[in-house]
Design an enzyme around this catalytic site. Structure first.
Site, PDB file in Angstrom:
ATOM      1  N   HIS A   1      -3.121   7.328   3.260  1.00 12.86           N
ATOM      2  CA  HIS A   1      -3.608   6.046   2.744  1.00 12.86           C
ATOM      3  C   HIS A   1      -4.972   5.754   3.367  1.00 12.86           C
ATOM      4  O   HIS A   1      -5.141   5.833   4.591  1.00 12.86           O
ATOM      5  CB  HIS A   1      -2.596   4.945   3.089  1.00 12.86           C
TER       6      HIS A   1
ATOM      7  N   CYS B   1       0.816  -1.228   0.000  1.00 16.30           N
ATOM      8  CA  CYS B   1       0.000   0.000   0.000  1.00 16.30           C
ATOM      9  C   CYS B   1       0.844   1.271   0.000  1.00 16.30           C
ATOM     10  O   CYS B   1       0.336   2.360  -0.256  1.00 16.30           O
ATOM     11  CB  CYS B   1      -0.944  -0.007   1.191  1.00 16.30           C
TER      12      CYS B   1
ATOM     13  N   ASN C   1     -10.460   0.244   1.026  1.00 15.44           N
ATOM     14  CA  ASN C   1      -8.995   0.329   0.952  1.00 15.44           C
ATOM     15  C   ASN C   1      -8.559  -0.140  -0.440  1.00 15.44           C
ATOM     16  O   ASN C   1      -8.674  -1.316  -0.765  1.00 15.44           O
ATOM     17  CB  ASN C   1      -8.393  -0.550   2.050  1.00 15.44           C
TER      18      ASN C   1
HETATM   19  N1  COA Z   1     -18.381  -8.202  10.745  1.00 19.83           N
HETATM   20  C1  COA Z   1     -18.718  -8.544  12.016  1.00 19.83           C
HETATM   21  N2  COA Z   1     -17.828  -8.982  12.913  1.00 19.83           N
HETATM   22  C2  COA Z   1     -16.537  -9.063  12.516  1.00 19.83           C
HETATM   23  C3  COA Z   1     -16.135  -8.725  11.223  1.00 19.83           C
HETATM   24  C4  COA Z   1     -17.112  -8.292  10.322  1.00 19.83           C
HETATM   25  N3  COA Z   1     -16.833  -7.934   9.056  1.00 19.83           N
HETATM   26  N4  COA Z   1     -14.792  -8.912  11.134  1.00 19.83           N
HETATM   27  C5  COA Z   1     -14.377  -9.335  12.330  1.00 19.83           C
HETATM   28  N5  COA Z   1     -15.431  -9.437  13.173  1.00 19.83           N
HETATM   29  C6  COA Z   1     -15.442  -9.862  14.565  1.00 19.83           C
HETATM   30  C7  COA Z   1     -14.280 -10.742  14.921  1.00 19.83           C
HETATM   31  O1  COA Z   1     -14.535 -12.087  14.567  1.00 19.83           O
HETATM   32  C8  COA Z   1     -14.211 -10.550  16.417  1.00 19.83           C
HETATM   33  O2  COA Z   1     -15.199 -11.365  17.019  1.00 19.83           O
HETATM   34  P1  COA Z   1     -14.898 -12.107  18.413  1.00 19.83           P
HETATM   35  O3  COA Z   1     -14.657 -10.994  19.399  1.00 19.83           O
HETATM   36  O4  COA Z   1     -16.162 -12.864  18.636  1.00 19.83           O
HETATM   37  O5  COA Z   1     -13.698 -12.954  18.153  1.00 19.83           O
HETATM   38  C9  COA Z   1     -14.642  -9.099  16.623  1.00 19.83           C
HETATM   39  O6  COA Z   1     -15.305  -8.730  15.411  1.00 19.83           O
HETATM   40  C10 COA Z   1     -13.480  -8.164  16.881  1.00 19.83           C
HETATM   41  O7  COA Z   1     -12.482  -8.397  15.910  1.00 19.83           O
HETATM   42  P2  COA Z   1     -11.169  -7.544  15.852  1.00 19.83           P
HETATM   43  O8  COA Z   1     -10.332  -8.004  14.701  1.00 19.83           O
HETATM   44  O9  COA Z   1     -10.532  -7.488  17.195  1.00 19.83           O
HETATM   45  O10 COA Z   1     -11.791  -6.096  15.531  1.00 19.83           O
HETATM   46  P3  COA Z   1     -11.086  -4.715  15.405  1.00 19.83           P
HETATM   47  O11 COA Z   1     -11.770  -3.726  16.254  1.00 19.83           O
HETATM   48  O12 COA Z   1      -9.589  -4.808  15.531  1.00 19.83           O
HETATM   49  O13 COA Z   1     -11.412  -4.299  13.896  1.00 19.83           O
HETATM   50  C11 COA Z   1     -10.309  -4.205  11.752  1.00 19.83           C
HETATM   51  C12 COA Z   1     -10.939  -5.092  12.832  1.00 19.83           C
HETATM   52  C13 COA Z   1      -9.774  -5.107  10.655  1.00 19.83           C
HETATM   53  C14 COA Z   1     -11.390  -3.296  11.200  1.00 19.83           C
HETATM   54  C15 COA Z   1      -9.184  -3.344  12.384  1.00 19.83           C
HETATM   55  O14 COA Z   1      -8.345  -4.158  13.163  1.00 19.83           O
HETATM   56  C16 COA Z   1      -8.361  -2.651  11.332  1.00 19.83           C
HETATM   57  O15 COA Z   1      -8.843  -1.796  10.630  1.00 19.83           O
HETATM   58  N6  COA Z   1      -7.070  -2.971  11.260  1.00 19.83           N
HETATM   59  C17 COA Z   1      -6.195  -2.386  10.251  1.00 19.83           C
HETATM   60  C18 COA Z   1      -6.475  -3.002   8.917  1.00 19.83           C
HETATM   61  C19 COA Z   1      -5.743  -2.336   7.791  1.00 19.83           C
HETATM   62  O16 COA Z   1      -5.587  -1.148   7.781  1.00 19.83           O
HETATM   63  N7  COA Z   1      -5.312  -3.135   6.832  1.00 19.83           N
HETATM   64  C20 COA Z   1      -4.688  -2.672   5.649  1.00 19.83           C
HETATM   65  C21 COA Z   1      -3.287  -2.318   5.839  1.00 19.83           C
HETATM   66  S1  COA Z   1      -2.635  -1.627   4.384  1.00 19.83           S
END
Ligand code: COA
Length: 317
Positions: free
Chosen positions: A242, A108, A272
């Site tokens: 980004h 990215c 993204n």
């Molecule tokens: N819908 C509903 N629930 C979801 C889900 C979705 N699309 N995706 C994950 N969950 C659930 C998980 O299974 C987890 O459930 P559990 O508590 O029962 O295990 C819960 O939501 C929390 O998951 P978690 O991964 O801890 O959530 P989060 O608050 O960290 O949010 C992201 C997840 C991916 C949105 C966040 O971590 C993020 O944006 N990270 C950076 C990603 C990024 O920028 N990537 C690109 C880099 S270039």
């Protein structure tokens, strides 16, 4: 180096959070709250190389140049239908340019790496007008039954033309080899001689780790660049970051103690789009007439690797 033209192309298919609810255990509310994304645009009938070529034509036209004026093409890309030749070679043929071409893959952060390469080439006198394209289809790397990743991404192609000038004030690139938090492993063709065990994995992401690393590294890059130019955070007109997640943008705004008016965004509409996200957003700002001569813009990106790239430019168009 200075930016003299911009262009962009989005795929036509709009996929809303509600559409994802039809086949995933997810909700519009969860996606909006955790990411800010409402909808994304996905490739369906389009080919990425055609989108990239059209974004390039628009950028060249915006620069008031023609394809024959372009003397180098750099394309930032992680995945497309061809492993080889590079996407830049296909774009060259489609737009009718004749120059040397190269692809870069810095995930990215790739658009900033490509801009930095272009700056070096212009400074060395080896090129006068360079086309820098970022074309990405990350939606082809994810497992569409994995709700934790597939809801995040969108496709698109953004391009800029850069020429000689004084608009590239400072840049900072960093790479920290850290493959465990974000990777996509593709299976290669078999040979009669392969004895090692091989793996395929659709995009794997440890979201929390990436979130933390992204906020810390981007904030550090921004602070370092502002200090190196003797600028205060409010001296920048727009932080073109980004577009991975609205919460990451908000966390960086909070760190810089700036209100959200400094942080244009389109992640809510585009998802993204990997390295295409900054040139897509830049083209929106340019075509909406939001950029004035003399404005300072700061670009900052992060991605798999873990790579980061940031730069400050002065808008001189
Ligand atoms: N819908 C509903 N629930 C979801 C889900 C979705 N699309 N995706 C994950 N969950 C659930 C998980 O299974 C987890 O459930 P559990 O508590 O029962 O295990 C819960 O939501 C929390 O998951 P978690 O991964 O801890 O959530 P989060 O608050 O960290 O949010 C992201 C997840 C991916 C949105 C966040 O971590 C993020 O944006 N990270 C950076 C990603 C990024 O920028 N990537 C690109 C880099 S270039």
């Amino acid at each position: 180096m200075r930016i003299v033209g911009t262009g962009r192309v989005h795929p036509s298919k709009v996929v809303t959070n509600h559409m994802l609810e039809q086949f995933l255990d997810t909700s519009d509310e969860w996606i909006k709250e955790r990411t800010g994304i409402t909808e994304r645009r996905l490739i369906s009938s389009e080919r990425l190389e055609d989108m990239a070529s059209e974004a390039s034509r628009l950028a060249i036209e915006d620069a008031g140049l023609s394809a024959s004026d372009i003397d180098y093409i750099i394309c930032s890309n992680v995945i497309n239908e061809y492993i080889t030749p590079g996407l830049s070679c296909i774009i060259q043929g489609n737009i009718g340019a004749k120059c040397a071409c190269v692809d870069v893959n810095a995930a990215c952060s790739g658009f900033i790496y490509a801009l930095d390469m272009a700056d070096d080439r212009i400074k060395s006198g080896k090129a006068k007008n360079i086309l820098v394209v970022a074309a990405e289809e990350p939606t082809r790397m994810v497992d569409w039954s994995d709700r934790a990743t597939c809801v995040l991404f969108g496709d698109g192609a953004g391009a800029v033309v850069v020429s000689e000038g004084d608009g590239f004030m400072a840049s900072r690139l960093t790479t920290q080899s850290k493959t465990d938090c974000l990777y996509y492993q593709r299976k290669l063709e078999p040979t009669p001689y392969i004895t090692k065990e091989e793996h395929f994995s659709a995009l794997y992401m440890n979201g929390r780790d990436v979130f933390k690393t992204a906020v810390l590294s981007s904030s550090r890059d921004i602070k370092t660049l502002l200090d190196s130019c003797g600028l205060q955070p409010s001296d920048i007109k727009y932080y073109v970051l980004h577009q991975a997640n609205m919460r990451i943008v908000e966390a960086i705004a909070h760190y810089l103690k700036l209100d959200m008016s400094f942080f244009p965004h389109n992640v809510e509409r585009c998802g993204n789009t990997s390295s295409a996200s900054i040139p897509l957003l830049l083209d929106e700002l340019n075509r909406e007439g939001k950029l004035q001569r003399g404005d300072k813009l700061l670009f900052s990106a992060f991605g798999a690797g873990f790579t980061t790239g940031a730069c400050i430019i002065e808008w001189t168009k």
